[in-house]
Design an enzyme around this catalytic site. Sequence first.
Site, PDB file in Angstrom:
ATOM      1  N   HIS A   1     -55.930 -27.197  10.154  1.00 45.20           N
ATOM      2  CA  HIS A   1     -56.562 -26.781  11.407  1.00 45.20           C
ATOM      3  C   HIS A   1     -56.718 -25.254  11.453  1.00 45.20           C
ATOM      4  CE1 HIS A   1     -57.556 -26.465  15.643  1.00 45.20           C
ATOM      5  NE2 HIS A   1     -56.501 -25.695  15.839  1.00 45.20           N
TER       6      HIS A   1
ATOM      7  N   GLN B   1     -62.361 -19.494  25.122  1.00 39.46           N
ATOM      8  CA  GLN B   1     -61.324 -19.081  24.160  1.00 39.46           C
ATOM      9  C   GLN B   1     -61.836 -18.000  23.214  1.00 39.46           C
ATOM     10  OE1 GLN B   1     -60.054 -22.409  21.728  1.00 39.46           O
ATOM     11  NE2 GLN B   1     -58.660 -21.185  20.490  1.00 39.46           N
TER      12      GLN B   1
END
Length: 430
Positions: free
Chosen positions: A142, A249
């Site tokens: 990830h 974000q």
Amino acid sequence: MPISANNPDRISWLHVSKNSDFPIQNIPYGVFLTRDDIITIGTRIGDTAIDLGALHQLGYFDGIPLTDDIFLQDSLNDFIADGRKTWRLVRNRIADIFDSSNTTLQNNKKHKEIVLFRLDEIEMQLPVQIGDYTDFYASKEHATNVGTMFRGKDNALMPNWLHLPVGYHGRSSSIIPSKIPIHRPQGQTLPADSKKPVFGPSQMVDFELEMAFITTDANDLGESIPIEEAEDYIFGLVLFNDWSARDIQKWEYVPLGPFLGKNFASSISPWIVTLDALEPFRVDGPKQKPQPLPYLQYSGKKSFDINLEAAIQPKGAKEKVVTRSNFKHMYWNMAQQLAHHTVNGCPVNSGDLMGSGTISGPTPDSYGSMLELTWRGEKPLIMMDQTERKFIQDYDTVILRGYCESDGNHIGFGEVKTQLLPVFSPKKKK
Ligand code: CA
């Protein structure tokens, strides 16, 4: 003390359907509202919920040192604070009470009426009052994928990543149980090719396929927990969907990390599966190279083989499983996370929740977020109703599931299910 509750040959006198996530070998802990609107701590075998408060009042836990009201509470915090020995004694006793060879409760119709509930008679609540919430970033796949998208392939992993479990402190105020819908967040984003931010609804709402562990009181201010003791302080695990607004974000995260793109909601599955119940599913973790510093070195198997999946269900359509991953892919294990978290003397309390970070597997169909699965929207996914998804749309429901399987044993976490509603609109004053 042996974990007799894990005996794979044990059969319950309660009905358990084949491949249920909740055979008598699981015995998770949760908090629910009963049909009489009473809140209690409970467990579950098959599709039967069991009121532990009532069981205790009826004397079924005699001989185990428990305060009278330990289960008559709206959170598991005090029970968790009792420590591992007590969790194990209670779980072993529950296994014994519901073992097919034990007729005491089985033959007591009156007691059964008080103690047992159908799932449609109860409403699951948050199982713990979460004091502090920390989210790690512990999947190498990830971190590499996101780093590649945000900073390019050459700078994908920051220089610290292979040396410590990166984490940040999140907000516990927005952690919600399964089935509570959330609203699309609004915030600042920087449109492509623009130098000025705009305000509006996030266009990139995403899920994160995570697990989280819940701790007991571990250390006082200034003390640290040695890695080999860390697991003693882990009560159990839940599925964890750490909702994220990628556009918010991306604009806000430099230099201090995630903020409003992350703290609008995180959903957890309602039944805490104990670390004890997960014992049969321990596996070796990924090889760590370079070797971590001594305080992060461990021995034995500290990873767990937990199959994970995420599905998206558009309104009025069938769900589509969009990814299948596994908790064992996590590079930094929970013991390392807890040892690292406390190495500077930061206290960890009963009911604290530690997210794993998105758990992506090595292949594109095992990535743990839409950001990765669609590669920032470049490769949309097709739903069962043939509509496309780059990110999560209004009225979509996201469902996470997790289960363990080995040698014919199966236990699971059930699911965490959350619908995304449109941006919140305040009621107009009359
Ligand atoms: Ca996260």
